[in-house]
Design a protein around this motif. Structure first.
Motif, PDB file in Angstrom:
ATOM      1  N   HIS A   1       0.676  -1.653  -0.010  1.00  0.00           N
ATOM      2  CA  HIS A   1      -0.365   0.203   0.040  1.00  0.00           C
ATOM      3  C   HIS A   1       0.878   1.065  -0.288  1.00  0.00           C
ATOM      4  CE1 HIS A   1      -2.970  -2.789   2.287  1.00  0.00           C
ATOM      5  NE2 HIS A   1      -2.883  -3.179   0.703  1.00  0.00           N
ATOM      6  N   ARG A   2       2.613   0.795   0.227  1.00  0.00           N
ATOM      7  CA  ARG A   2       3.079   1.885  -0.242  1.00  0.00           C
ATOM      8  C   ARG A   2       3.202   2.274  -1.317  1.00  0.00           C
ATOM      9  NH1 ARG A   2       6.676   3.628   5.202  1.00  0.00           N
ATOM     10  NH2 ARG A   2       7.654   2.403   4.465  1.00  0.00           N
ATOM     11  N   ILE A   3       3.194   3.072  -2.267  1.00  0.00           N
ATOM     12  CA  ILE A   3       4.445   3.000  -3.690  1.00  0.00           C
ATOM     13  C   ILE A   3       4.299   4.346  -3.583  1.00  0.00           C
ATOM     14  CG2 ILE A   3       3.738   3.182  -6.154  1.00  0.00           C
ATOM     15  CD1 ILE A   3       0.585   1.850  -4.501  1.00  0.00           C
ATOM     16  N   VAL A   4       5.702   4.370  -4.229  1.00  0.00           N
ATOM     17  CA  VAL A   4       6.214   5.132  -4.777  1.00  0.00           C
ATOM     18  C   VAL A   4       6.792   5.156  -6.775  1.00  0.00           C
ATOM     19  CG1 VAL A   4       8.895   6.479  -5.585  1.00  0.00           C
ATOM     20  CG2 VAL A   4       8.227   5.539  -3.364  1.00  0.00           C
ATOM     21  N   VAL A   5       5.907   6.288  -7.429  1.00  0.00           N
ATOM     22  CA  VAL A   5       6.263   6.099  -8.904  1.00  0.00           C
ATOM     23  C   VAL A   5       7.281   6.899  -9.495  1.00  0.00           C
ATOM     24  CG1 VAL A   5       4.852   6.481 -10.596  1.00  0.00           C
ATOM     25  CG2 VAL A   5       3.808   5.839  -9.389  1.00  0.00           C
ATOM     26  N   ASP A   6       8.147   6.369  -9.574  1.00  0.00           N
ATOM     27  CA  ASP A   6       9.693   6.976 -10.220  1.00  0.00           C
ATOM     28  C   ASP A   6       9.094   7.302 -11.863  1.00  0.00           C
ATOM     29  OD1 ASP A   6      11.756   7.762 -10.922  1.00  0.00           O
ATOM     30  OD2 ASP A   6      13.021   5.879 -10.556  1.00  0.00           O
ATOM     31  N   LEU A   7       9.108   9.113 -11.766  1.00  0.00           N
ATOM     32  CA  LEU A   7       8.910   9.484 -13.338  1.00  0.00           C
ATOM     33  C   LEU A   7      10.209   9.981 -14.624  1.00  0.00           C
ATOM     34  CD1 LEU A   7       5.851  11.272 -12.153  1.00  0.00           C
ATOM     35  CD2 LEU A   7       5.759   9.214 -13.703  1.00  0.00           C
ATOM     36  N   GLY A   8      11.575   9.542 -13.947  1.00  0.00           N
ATOM     37  CA  GLY A   8      12.386   9.871 -14.118  1.00  0.00           C
ATOM     38  C   GLY A   8      12.595   9.693 -15.022  1.00  0.00           C
ATOM     39  N   GLU A   9      11.642   8.866 -16.014  1.00  0.00           N
ATOM     40  CA  GLU A   9      11.951   8.116 -17.644  1.00  0.00           C
ATOM     41  C   GLU A   9      10.972   8.471 -18.006  1.00  0.00           C
ATOM     42  OE1 GLU A   9      14.374   4.505 -17.828  1.00  0.00           O
ATOM     43  OE2 GLU A   9      14.951   4.709 -15.973  1.00  0.00           O
ATOM     44  N   THR A  10      10.130   9.052 -17.551  1.00  0.00           N
ATOM     45  CA  THR A  10       8.594   9.480 -18.491  1.00  0.00           C
ATOM     46  C   THR A  10       8.816  10.517 -18.998  1.00  0.00           C
ATOM     47  OG1 THR A  10       7.445   8.737 -16.406  1.00  0.00           O
ATOM     48  CG2 THR A  10       6.029   9.553 -17.872  1.00  0.00           C
ATOM     49  N   THR A  11       9.028  10.660 -20.288  1.00  0.00           N
ATOM     50  CA  THR A  11       8.956  12.273 -21.151  1.00  0.00           C
ATOM     51  C   THR A  11       8.316  12.396 -21.801  1.00  0.00           C
ATOM     52  OG1 THR A  11       8.912  10.262 -23.174  1.00  0.00           O
ATOM     53  CG2 THR A  11      10.839  10.414 -22.185  1.00  0.00           C
ATOM     54  N   PHE A  12       6.891  11.675 -21.228  1.00  0.00           N
ATOM     55  CA  PHE A  12       5.756  12.793 -21.466  1.00  0.00           C
ATOM     56  C   PHE A  12       4.585  12.178 -20.937  1.00  0.00           C
ATOM     57  CE2 PHE A  12       1.427  12.820 -23.592  1.00  0.00           C
ATOM     58  CZ  PHE A  12       1.783  14.504 -24.180  1.00  0.00           C
ATOM     59  N   LEU A  13       3.373  13.169 -20.724  1.00  0.00           N
ATOM     60  CA  LEU A  13       1.991  12.782 -19.870  1.00  0.00           C
ATOM     61  C   LEU A  13       1.042  14.174 -19.753  1.00  0.00           C
ATOM     62  CD1 LEU A  13       1.324  11.802 -16.742  1.00  0.00           C
ATOM     63  CD2 LEU A  13       2.041  13.902 -15.807  1.00  0.00           C
ATOM     64  N   ASP A  14       0.013  13.288 -20.094  1.00  0.00           N
ATOM     65  CA  ASP A  14      -1.269  13.650 -19.746  1.00  0.00           C
ATOM     66  C   ASP A  14      -2.498  14.389 -19.294  1.00  0.00           C
ATOM     67  OD1 ASP A  14      -2.482  11.553 -20.678  1.00  0.00           O
ATOM     68  OD2 ASP A  14      -2.343  11.718 -23.405  1.00  0.00           O
ATOM     69  N   SER A  15      -3.507  14.248 -19.653  1.00  0.00           N
ATOM     70  CA  SER A  15      -4.228  13.975 -18.458  1.00  0.00           C
ATOM     71  C   SER A  15      -5.166  12.678 -17.843  1.00  0.00           C
ATOM     72  CB  SER A  15      -5.879  15.362 -19.435  1.00  0.00           C
ATOM     73  OG  SER A  15      -6.187  14.666 -20.348  1.00  0.00           O
ATOM     74  N   SER A  16      -4.704  11.708 -19.137  1.00  0.00           N
ATOM     75  CA  SER A  16      -4.553  10.471 -18.728  1.00  0.00           C
ATOM     76  C   SER A  16      -3.861   9.622 -17.878  1.00  0.00           C
ATOM     77  CB  SER A  16      -4.884   9.739 -20.215  1.00  0.00           C
ATOM     78  OG  SER A  16      -6.065  10.323 -20.815  1.00  0.00           O
ATOM     79  N   GLY A  17      -2.806  10.228 -17.973  1.00  0.00           N
ATOM     80  CA  GLY A  17      -1.571  10.012 -17.251  1.00  0.00           C
ATOM     81  C   GLY A  17      -1.710  10.410 -15.559  1.00  0.00           C
ATOM     82  N   LEU A  18      -2.118  11.342 -15.682  1.00  0.00           N
ATOM     83  CA  LEU A  18      -2.464  12.327 -14.521  1.00  0.00           C
ATOM     84  C   LEU A  18      -3.794  11.748 -14.105  1.00  0.00           C
ATOM     85  CD1 LEU A  18      -2.517  16.531 -15.054  1.00  0.00           C
ATOM     86  CD2 LEU A  18      -0.735  14.838 -13.482  1.00  0.00           C
ATOM     87  N   GLY A  19      -4.640  10.991 -14.597  1.00  0.00           N
ATOM     88  CA  GLY A  19      -5.730  10.422 -13.647  1.00  0.00           C
ATOM     89  C   GLY A  19      -5.240   9.031 -13.465  1.00  0.00           C
ATOM     90  N   ALA A  20      -4.453   8.459 -13.862  1.00  0.00           N
ATOM     91  CA  ALA A  20      -3.883   6.429 -13.435  1.00  0.00           C
ATOM     92  C   ALA A  20      -3.598   7.149 -12.133  1.00  0.00           C
ATOM     93  CB  ALA A  20      -3.034   6.139 -14.033  1.00  0.00           C
ATOM     94  N   LEU A  21      -2.290   7.980 -11.903  1.00  0.00           N
ATOM     95  CA  LEU A  21      -1.682   8.600 -10.901  1.00  0.00           C
ATOM     96  C   LEU A  21      -2.392   8.907  -9.790  1.00  0.00           C
ATOM     97  CD1 LEU A  21       1.875  10.557 -11.811  1.00  0.00           C
ATOM     98  CD2 LEU A  21       1.631   8.697 -11.308  1.00  0.00           C
ATOM     99  N   VAL A  22      -3.502   9.494  -9.585  1.00  0.00           N
ATOM    100  CA  VAL A  22      -5.180   9.810  -8.671  1.00  0.00           C
ATOM    101  C   VAL A  22      -5.473   8.978  -8.743  1.00  0.00           C
ATOM    102  CG1 VAL A  22      -6.745  11.355  -8.227  1.00  0.00           C
ATOM    103  CG2 VAL A  22      -4.930  12.735  -9.774  1.00  0.00           C
ATOM    104  N   SER A  23      -5.412   7.414  -9.671  1.00  0.00           N
ATOM    105  CA  SER A  23      -6.534   6.451  -9.116  1.00  0.00           C
ATOM    106  C   SER A  23      -5.610   5.694  -8.307  1.00  0.00           C
ATOM    107  CB  SER A  23      -7.060   6.414 -10.680  1.00  0.00           C
ATOM    108  OG  SER A  23      -7.892   5.143 -10.623  1.00  0.00           O
ATOM    109  N   GLY A  24      -4.138   5.877  -9.213  1.00  0.00           N
ATOM    110  CA  GLY A  24      -3.777   5.158  -7.842  1.00  0.00           C
ATOM    111  C   GLY A  24      -3.452   5.450  -6.245  1.00  0.00           C
ATOM    112  N   LEU A  25      -3.247   6.826  -6.528  1.00  0.00           N
ATOM    113  CA  LEU A  25      -2.991   7.014  -4.467  1.00  0.00           C
ATOM    114  C   LEU A  25      -4.892   7.198  -4.403  1.00  0.00           C
ATOM    115  CD1 LEU A  25      -1.551   9.832  -3.506  1.00  0.00           C
ATOM    116  CD2 LEU A  25      -3.074  11.382  -4.391  1.00  0.00           C
ATOM    117  N   LYS A  26      -5.678   7.072  -4.601  1.00  0.00           N
ATOM    118  CA  LYS A  26      -6.580   7.074  -4.380  1.00  0.00           C
ATOM    119  C   LYS A  26      -7.171   5.882  -3.545  1.00  0.00           C
ATOM    120  CE  LYS A  26     -12.236   7.220  -5.027  1.00  0.00           C
ATOM    121  NZ  LYS A  26     -13.276   6.974  -5.535  1.00  0.00           N
ATOM    122  N   ALA A  27      -6.699   4.702  -4.828  1.00  0.00           N
ATOM    123  CA  ALA A  27      -6.500   2.613  -3.963  1.00  0.00           C
ATOM    124  C   ALA A  27      -5.682   2.580  -2.936  1.00  0.00           C
ATOM    125  CB  ALA A  27      -5.757   2.472  -5.633  1.00  0.00           C
ATOM    126  N   ALA A  28      -4.692   3.856  -2.742  1.00  0.00           N
ATOM    127  CA  ALA A  28      -3.459   3.012  -1.949  1.00  0.00           C
ATOM    128  C   ALA A  28      -3.790   3.953  -0.662  1.00  0.00           C
ATOM    129  CB  ALA A  28      -2.339   3.475  -1.988  1.00  0.00           C
TER     130      ALA A  28
END
Length: 110
Positions: A42-69
């Motif tokens: 239930h403790r998660i770190v998303v390492d974005l050091g190799e993420t070259t682009f992020l859109d609203s769908s990506g933000l939604g996935a992060l927020v969804s993961g935050l809510k679940a955690a």
């Protein structure tokens, strides 16, 4: 196509999306984060050091993961955002909720 690596150490899952985190890739990230939480971590770190682009769908996935955690009694934190990702975080004010950490180790003070 995005590649997502997941590793767990000392009860903390580190999720590393590599590439463009867009509408297609966001679904895969959302599923990966849900699997981590369902697996009991239930403790998660998303390492974005190799993420070259992020859109609203990506933000939604992060927020969804935050809510679940958080619903499972944990938390999701982000580390090492690239300048492109950080710009999106700041434009959307999501950096107030998902405060970026400079590195994975400091995300949960591992």
């Amino acid at each position: 196509m995005i590649e997502i690596d997941v590793s767990t150490e000392r009860g903390i899952a580190v999720v590393v999306p590599r590439g463009r985190l867009n509408m297609v890739a966001a679904k895969r990230l959302r599923e990966a984060l849900a699997e981590v939480v369902a697996g009991g971590t239930h403790r998660i770190v998303v390492d974005l050091g190799e993420t070259t682009f992020l859109d609203s769908s990506g933000l939604g996935a992060l927020v969804s993961g935050l809510k679940a955690a958080r619903q499972a009694g944990g938390d999701l934190r982000v580390a090492r955002p690239t300048p492109e990702v950080l710009a999106v975080f700041q434009l959307t004010n999501i950096d107030k909720v998902l405060r970026p950490r400079p590195d994975v180790a400091s995300a949960f003070d591992v």
